[in-house]
Design a protein around this motif. Structure first.
Motif, short mmCIF file in Angstrom:
data_model
loop_
_atom_site.label_atom_id
_atom_site.label_comp_id
_atom_site.label_asym_id
_atom_site.label_seq_id
_atom_site.Cartn_x
_atom_site.Cartn_y
_atom_site.Cartn_z
N ALA A 37 0.83 -1.21 0.00
CA ALA A 37 0.00 0.00 0.00
C ALA A 37 0.86 1.25 0.00
O ALA A 37 2.02 1.23 0.43
CB ALA A 37 -0.92 0.01 1.22
N TRP A 38 0.27 2.31 -0.50
CA TRP A 38 0.86 3.65 -0.42
C TRP A 38 -0.08 4.52 0.42
O TRP A 38 -1.30 4.53 0.20
CB TRP A 38 1.02 4.27 -1.80
N TYR A 39 0.51 5.21 1.38
CA TYR A 39 -0.18 6.19 2.19
C TYR A 39 0.46 7.56 1.94
O TYR A 39 1.57 7.64 1.42
CB TYR A 39 -0.03 5.86 3.68
N ARG A 40 -0.22 8.59 2.37
CA ARG A 40 0.37 9.93 2.33
C ARG A 40 -0.08 10.73 3.54
O ARG A 40 -1.13 10.48 4.12
CB ARG A 40 0.00 10.67 1.04
N GLN A 41 0.77 11.67 3.91
CA GLN A 41 0.45 12.54 5.03
C GLN A 41 0.84 13.97 4.67
O GLN A 41 2.03 14.24 4.45
CB GLN A 41 1.14 12.09 6.30
N ALA A 42 -0.15 14.83 4.61
CA ALA A 42 0.08 16.24 4.36
C ALA A 42 0.26 16.96 5.69
O ALA A 42 -0.20 16.48 6.74
CB ALA A 42 -1.11 16.83 3.59
N PRO A 43 0.91 18.12 5.69
CA PRO A 43 1.12 18.85 6.94
C PRO A 43 -0.19 19.13 7.66
O PRO A 43 -1.16 19.61 7.06
CB PRO A 43 1.79 20.15 6.46
N GLY A 44 -0.23 18.80 8.94
CA GLY A 44 -1.41 19.08 9.75
C GLY A 44 -2.56 18.12 9.54
O GLY A 44 -3.64 18.32 10.10
N LYS A 45 -2.34 17.08 8.74
CA LYS A 45 -3.41 16.12 8.46
C LYS A 45 -3.00 14.72 8.88
O LYS A 45 -1.82 14.42 9.04
CB LYS A 45 -3.77 16.15 6.97
N GLN A 46 -4.00 13.85 9.02
CA GLN A 46 -3.73 12.45 9.35
C GLN A 46 -3.23 11.71 8.12
O GLN A 46 -3.50 12.09 6.98
CB GLN A 46 -5.01 11.79 9.88
N ARG A 47 -2.49 10.64 8.41
CA ARG A 47 -2.02 9.80 7.31
C ARG A 47 -3.22 9.16 6.63
O ARG A 47 -4.15 8.68 7.28
CB ARG A 47 -1.07 8.73 7.85
N GLU A 48 -3.18 9.14 5.29
CA GLU A 48 -4.31 8.69 4.47
C GLU A 48 -3.88 7.54 3.56
O GLU A 48 -2.82 7.63 2.92
CB GLU A 48 -4.79 9.88 3.62
N LEU A 49 -4.71 6.50 3.50
CA LEU A 49 -4.46 5.41 2.57
C LEU A 49 -4.79 5.88 1.15
O LEU A 49 -5.92 6.30 0.88
CB LEU A 49 -5.30 4.19 2.93
N VAL A 50 -3.83 5.79 0.26
CA VAL A 50 -3.99 6.25 -1.11
C VAL A 50 -4.35 5.11 -2.06
O VAL A 50 -5.29 5.23 -2.85
CB VAL A 50 -2.71 6.95 -1.61
N ALA A 51 -3.61 4.02 -1.98
CA ALA A 51 -3.82 2.91 -2.91
C ALA A 51 -3.29 1.62 -2.32
O ALA A 51 -2.32 1.65 -1.55
CB ALA A 51 -3.14 3.19 -4.25
N THR A 52 -3.91 0.51 -2.68
CA THR A 52 -3.50 -0.82 -2.25
C THR A 52 -3.48 -1.74 -3.45
O THR A 52 -4.37 -1.67 -4.31
CB THR A 52 -4.47 -1.38 -1.20
N ILE A 53 -2.48 -2.62 -3.50
CA ILE A 53 -2.47 -3.69 -4.48
C ILE A 53 -2.32 -5.01 -3.73
O ILE A 53 -1.37 -5.20 -2.97
CB ILE A 53 -1.38 -3.50 -5.56
N PHE A 54 -3.28 -5.90 -3.94
CA PHE A 54 -3.30 -7.17 -3.24
C PHE A 54 -2.44 -8.19 -3.97
O PHE A 54 -2.02 -7.96 -5.11
CB PHE A 54 -4.75 -7.63 -3.07
N SER A 55 -2.21 -9.32 -3.30
CA SER A 55 -1.30 -10.32 -3.86
C SER A 55 -1.76 -10.82 -5.22
O SER A 55 -0.94 -11.14 -6.07
CB SER A 55 -1.13 -11.49 -2.89
N GLY A 56 -3.06 -10.87 -5.44
CA GLY A 56 -3.58 -11.34 -6.72
C GLY A 56 -3.64 -10.27 -7.80
O GLY A 56 -4.03 -10.55 -8.93
N GLY A 57 -3.28 -9.03 -7.43
CA GLY A 57 -3.25 -7.95 -8.40
C GLY A 57 -4.42 -6.98 -8.32
O GLY A 57 -4.41 -5.95 -9.00
N ARG A 58 -5.43 -7.31 -7.53
CA ARG A 58 -6.55 -6.37 -7.39
C ARG A 58 -6.06 -5.09 -6.75
O ARG A 58 -5.22 -5.11 -5.85
CB ARG A 58 -7.66 -6.99 -6.54
N THR A 59 -6.62 -3.96 -7.21
CA THR A 59 -6.20 -2.65 -6.70
C THR A 59 -7.39 -1.87 -6.17
O THR A 59 -8.52 -2.03 -6.64
CB THR A 59 -5.51 -1.83 -7.79
#
Length: 117
Positions: A37-59
């Motif tokens: 997975a990729w997360y991101r955190q902007a200044p003053g904000k909580q960390r946010e889940l951006v994208a996930t790729i599962f073992s079978g390739g589903r995103t």
């Protein structure tokens, strides 16, 4: 132990593109069975889940990046990627790579993405 190292961040103008990479390593570690997975955190904000790729390739993607970002993986190289297009100033954040193995969450140190003219 699992180590994750992100790279590819930088300063880009609105509408531009960046490709982030995440290199995974460890003594007996392979990413192939796990979701990445990729997360991101902007200044003053909580960390946010951006994208996930599962073992079978589903995103999956957060709504704000659908159609602009693409997550991918290369199990043979133990790498995960985040292709980011049509970048907006609101995409500015530190981007983190993540893998969850059983009860443990592993994180990289992050790579800064700044979208500004």
């Amino acid at each position: 132990q699992v180590q994750l190292v992100e790279s590819g961040g930088g300063l880009v103008q609105p509408g531009g593109s960046l490709r982030l990479s995440c290199a995974a390593s460890g003594s007996i570690f392979s990413i192939s069975p796990y979701a990445m997975a990729w997360y991101r955190q902007a200044p003053g904000k909580q960390r946010e889940l951006v994208a996930t790729i599962f073992s079978g390739g589903r995103t999956t993607y957060v709504d704000s990046v659908k159609g602009r970002f693409t997550i991918s993986r290369n199990n043979a190289k133990n790498m995960a990627y985040l292709e980011m297009n049509s970048l907006k100033p609101e995409d500015t954040a530190v981007y983190y790579c993540n893998v969850a193995i059983l009860a443990d969450n592993y994180w990289g140190r992050g790579t800064q993405v700044t979208v500004s003219s």
